[in-house]
Design a protein around this motif. Structure first.
Motif, PDB file in Angstrom:
ATOM      1  N   ASP A 264      36.802  42.731  46.785  1.00 22.44           N
ATOM      2  CA  ASP A 264      37.696  43.261  45.754  1.00 22.44           C
ATOM      3  C   ASP A 264      37.547  44.766  45.569  1.00 22.44           C
ATOM      4  O   ASP A 264      38.516  45.464  45.269  1.00 22.44           O
ATOM      5  CB  ASP A 264      37.433  42.552  44.420  1.00 22.44           C
ATOM      6  CG  ASP A 264      37.775  41.072  44.468  1.00 22.44           C
ATOM      7  OD1 ASP A 264      38.636  40.677  45.277  1.00 22.44           O
ATOM      8  OD2 ASP A 264      37.170  40.300  43.692  1.00 22.44           O
ATOM      9  N   HIS A 265      36.320  45.273  45.734  1.00 24.20           N
ATOM     10  CA  HIS A 265      36.114  46.716  45.592  1.00 24.20           C
ATOM     11  C   HIS A 265      36.930  47.482  46.639  1.00 24.20           C
ATOM     12  O   HIS A 265      37.562  48.496  46.343  1.00 24.20           O
ATOM     13  CB  HIS A 265      34.626  47.055  45.732  1.00 24.20           C
ATOM     14  CG  HIS A 265      33.800  46.565  44.587  1.00 24.20           C
ATOM     15  ND1 HIS A 265      32.665  45.795  44.767  1.00 24.20           N
ATOM     16  CD2 HIS A 265      33.933  46.716  43.253  1.00 24.20           C
ATOM     17  CE1 HIS A 265      32.141  45.516  43.586  1.00 24.20           C
ATOM     18  NE2 HIS A 265      32.896  46.044  42.658  1.00 24.20           N
ATOM     19  N   PHE A 268      40.564  47.517  45.744  1.00 26.39           N
ATOM     20  CA  PHE A 268      40.885  48.525  44.734  1.00 26.39           C
ATOM     21  C   PHE A 268      41.066  49.892  45.388  1.00 26.39           C
ATOM     22  O   PHE A 268      41.999  50.641  45.061  1.00 26.39           O
ATOM     23  CB  PHE A 268      39.777  48.592  43.687  1.00 26.39           C
ATOM     24  CG  PHE A 268      39.952  49.713  42.693  1.00 26.39           C
ATOM     25  CD1 PHE A 268      40.887  49.614  41.677  1.00 26.39           C
ATOM     26  CD2 PHE A 268      39.199  50.876  42.790  1.00 26.39           C
ATOM     27  CE1 PHE A 268      41.064  50.648  40.768  1.00 26.39           C
ATOM     28  CE2 PHE A 268      39.361  51.909  41.883  1.00 26.39           C
ATOM     29  CZ  PHE A 268      40.294  51.801  40.872  1.00 26.39           C
ATOM     30  N   MET A 295      36.269  42.706  37.698  1.00 24.28           N
ATOM     31  CA  MET A 295      37.092  43.915  37.735  1.00 24.28           C
ATOM     32  C   MET A 295      38.541  43.614  38.069  1.00 24.28           C
ATOM     33  O   MET A 295      39.448  44.359  37.676  1.00 24.28           O
ATOM     34  CB  MET A 295      36.543  44.907  38.767  1.00 24.28           C
ATOM     35  CG  MET A 295      36.503  44.366  40.183  1.00 24.28           C
ATOM     36  SD  MET A 295      36.345  45.631  41.450  1.00 24.28           S
ATOM     37  CE  MET A 295      37.978  46.330  41.456  1.00 24.28           C
ATOM     38  N   THR A 296      38.804  42.505  38.780  1.00 19.24           N
ATOM     39  CA  THR A 296      40.176  42.206  39.184  1.00 19.24           C
ATOM     40  C   THR A 296      41.071  41.888  37.993  1.00 19.24           C
ATOM     41  O   THR A 296      42.286  41.954  38.094  1.00 19.24           O
ATOM     42  CB  THR A 296      40.204  41.014  40.164  1.00 19.24           C
ATOM     43  OG1 THR A 296      39.682  39.844  39.510  1.00 19.24           O
ATOM     44  CG2 THR A 296      39.347  41.304  41.391  1.00 19.24           C
ATOM     45  N   LEU A 299      42.528  45.513  36.405  1.00 19.97           N
ATOM     46  CA  LEU A 299      43.276  46.472  37.210  1.00 19.97           C
ATOM     47  C   LEU A 299      44.704  46.598  36.677  1.00 19.97           C
ATOM     48  O   LEU A 299      45.216  45.691  36.009  1.00 19.97           O
ATOM     49  CB  LEU A 299      43.309  46.021  38.673  1.00 19.97           C
ATOM     50  CG  LEU A 299      41.977  46.010  39.424  1.00 19.97           C
ATOM     51  CD1 LEU A 299      42.170  45.457  40.827  1.00 19.97           C
ATOM     52  CD2 LEU A 299      41.384  47.413  39.487  1.00 19.97           C
ATOM     53  N   SER A 302      47.137  42.814  38.617  1.00 14.29           N
ATOM     54  CA  SER A 302      46.141  41.780  38.908  1.00 14.29           C
ATOM     55  C   SER A 302      46.084  41.528  40.407  1.00 14.29           C
ATOM     56  O   SER A 302      47.111  41.446  41.074  1.00 14.29           O
ATOM     57  CB  SER A 302      46.482  40.486  38.159  1.00 14.29           C
ATOM     58  OG  SER A 302      47.745  39.997  38.560  1.00 14.29           O
ATOM     59  N   LEU A 303      44.889  41.421  40.928  1.00 16.38           N
ATOM     60  CA  LEU A 303      44.685  41.346  42.375  1.00 16.38           C
ATOM     61  C   LEU A 303      44.752  39.910  42.880  1.00 16.38           C
ATOM     62  O   LEU A 303      44.120  39.012  42.318  1.00 16.38           O
ATOM     63  CB  LEU A 303      43.324  41.954  42.722  1.00 16.38           C
ATOM     64  CG  LEU A 303      42.967  42.070  44.200  1.00 16.38           C
ATOM     65  CD1 LEU A 303      43.881  43.055  44.901  1.00 16.38           C
ATOM     66  CD2 LEU A 303      41.503  42.505  44.333  1.00 16.38           C
ATOM     67  N   THR A 345      49.560  41.491  43.372  1.00 17.13           N
ATOM     68  CA  THR A 345      49.569  42.371  44.549  1.00 17.13           C
ATOM     69  C   THR A 345      50.184  41.707  45.776  1.00 17.13           C
ATOM     70  O   THR A 345      50.174  42.281  46.870  1.00 17.13           O
ATOM     71  CB  THR A 345      48.147  42.853  44.880  1.00 17.13           C
ATOM     72  OG1 THR A 345      47.299  41.701  45.103  1.00 17.13           O
ATOM     73  CG2 THR A 345      47.589  43.699  43.751  1.00 17.13           C
TER      74      THR A 345
END
Length: 350
Positions: A264-265, A268, A295-296, A299, A302-303, A345
């Motif tokens: 996920d990093h 981003f 963290m998702t 954002l 949303s991832l 996304t």
């Protein structure tokens, strides 16, 4: 006079001593000690010979007094690739609480994804006579597997999955996880995939996910998954994700319609690269992360990602390792399920 059958005598045979290694090598016990500790004064050729003999005899140098060795019967050694990753922190959290409740202590070291560093850690750990050892992943130098099996040390491999672990394994099937998320993107209509991750061979879990992605897209994509793997030493995952996609967007190459990221990093970072180049996500390009980190959820978009059962993995692995330590035989290998989390996304393709 008490007679014993040969197999009884074998079970009672003491572990090899430093004097045994010295006798076979034709040197003094002091020379063996210096060779095993890496101290100067022993030629590299002789040192290699002594190490081979020590391994063959299953000699483990006990650098501690008897009292310390007894104290370390409650010590569990844990090897992680890095501390700079929330994934391993979550797994570790699940394990340590379980061990502490059972009265065990843990000692942790990192390998920075280097197999030779892992081997050195295992050798050092064995000299402390630990109750058990935990390794991240299933890919190790042959000596690691040989030493742990020969020493009958309860061993847990975590995060990866193998049907033939050193001892126990609790993790996820990364190839199957890659195929699962890839298949879902195929259902949405994506046909030109790319993958952003570490250089090939550095993280075998990433390589397995690419294998799964290629299986998912095999019948619909015009070419194999495009791999973007920048070699950025000491760079954060955010930087790697940004740099890889940014470099592609600055070329005239045909762009992918969906990009899968190692985590996920990195996703981003890829999102920031799209923003720099004026690309709309998901209208112009779909982005997919991995792990469903907290963290998702904060954002701007949303991832889309894959949820991995990290804490559950740590707890289950620890429980099974404790069972092994106490003489119970738990299941040798377990692959935990993952879940696709669809965010903003990605979208159905026209």
């Amino acid at each position: 006079m008490t007679l014993e059958y040969p197999q009884t005598r074998s079970r009672r045979r003491k572990a090899a001593r430093i004097e045994d290694v010295a006798a076979v090598a034709g040197v003094s016990a002091m020379t063996v000690s210096r060779a095993l500790r890496g101290v100067d004064g022993v030629s590299e050729r002789k040192r290699a010979e002594i190490l081979r003999i020590a391994t063959r005899l299953n000699y483990v140098p006990n650098s501690n007094a008897r009292s310390l060795a007894v104290a370390n019967s409650n010590l569990i050694g844990i090897s992680l690739p890095t501390f700079a990753n929330d994934v391993f922190a979550d797994i570790l959290s699940g394990m340590r609480g379980t061990f502490e409740n059972a009265g065990f202590s843990t000692v942790i070291d990192t390998t920075e994804y280097r197999e030779t560093t892992e081997l050195a850690w295992v050798e050092r750990l064995l000299s402390w006579r630990p109750a058990a050892v935990i390794l991240t992943g299933i890919d190790h130098l042959p000596q690691v597997r040989e030493r742990l099996r020969a020493g009958r040390v309860p061993t847990l491999e975590i995060w990866g999955h193998s049907e033939d672990p050193i001892d126990l394994c609790v993790g996820i099937d990364h190839a199957a996880a890659g195929e699962l998320i890839g298949s879902r993107m195929v259902e949405l209509g994506y046909r030109a995939p790319a993958f952003v991750g570490a250089p090939a061979g550095r993280d075998t879990r990433a390589d397995l996910r690419v294998t799964g992605l290629n299986r998912a897209f095999a019948d619909v994509a015009e070419m194999p998954v495009q791999e973007l793997r920048p070699a950025l030493d000491d760079a954060s995952a955010f930087e790697v994700g940004f740099a890889a996609l940014n470099a592609l967007l600055e070329t005239d190459r045909a762009l992918p319609d969906v990009v899968f990221f190692l985590n996920d990093h990195m996703a981003f970072g890829g999102l920031m690269a799209c923003e720099r180049h004026g690309l709309s996500v998901p209208m112009d390009m779909g982005l997919v992360g991995f792990n469903a980190l907290p963290m998702t959820r904060v954002l701007p978009v949303s991832l889309t990602t894959v949820r991995t059962p990290r804490t559950q993995m740590g707890i289950m692995g620890a429980q099974r390792l404790l069972a092994r330590i106490h003489g119970v035989t738990p299941p040798r290998s377990t692959a935990l399920p993952v879940q696709v989390i669809e965010g903003g996304t990605t979208r159905p393709q026209a």
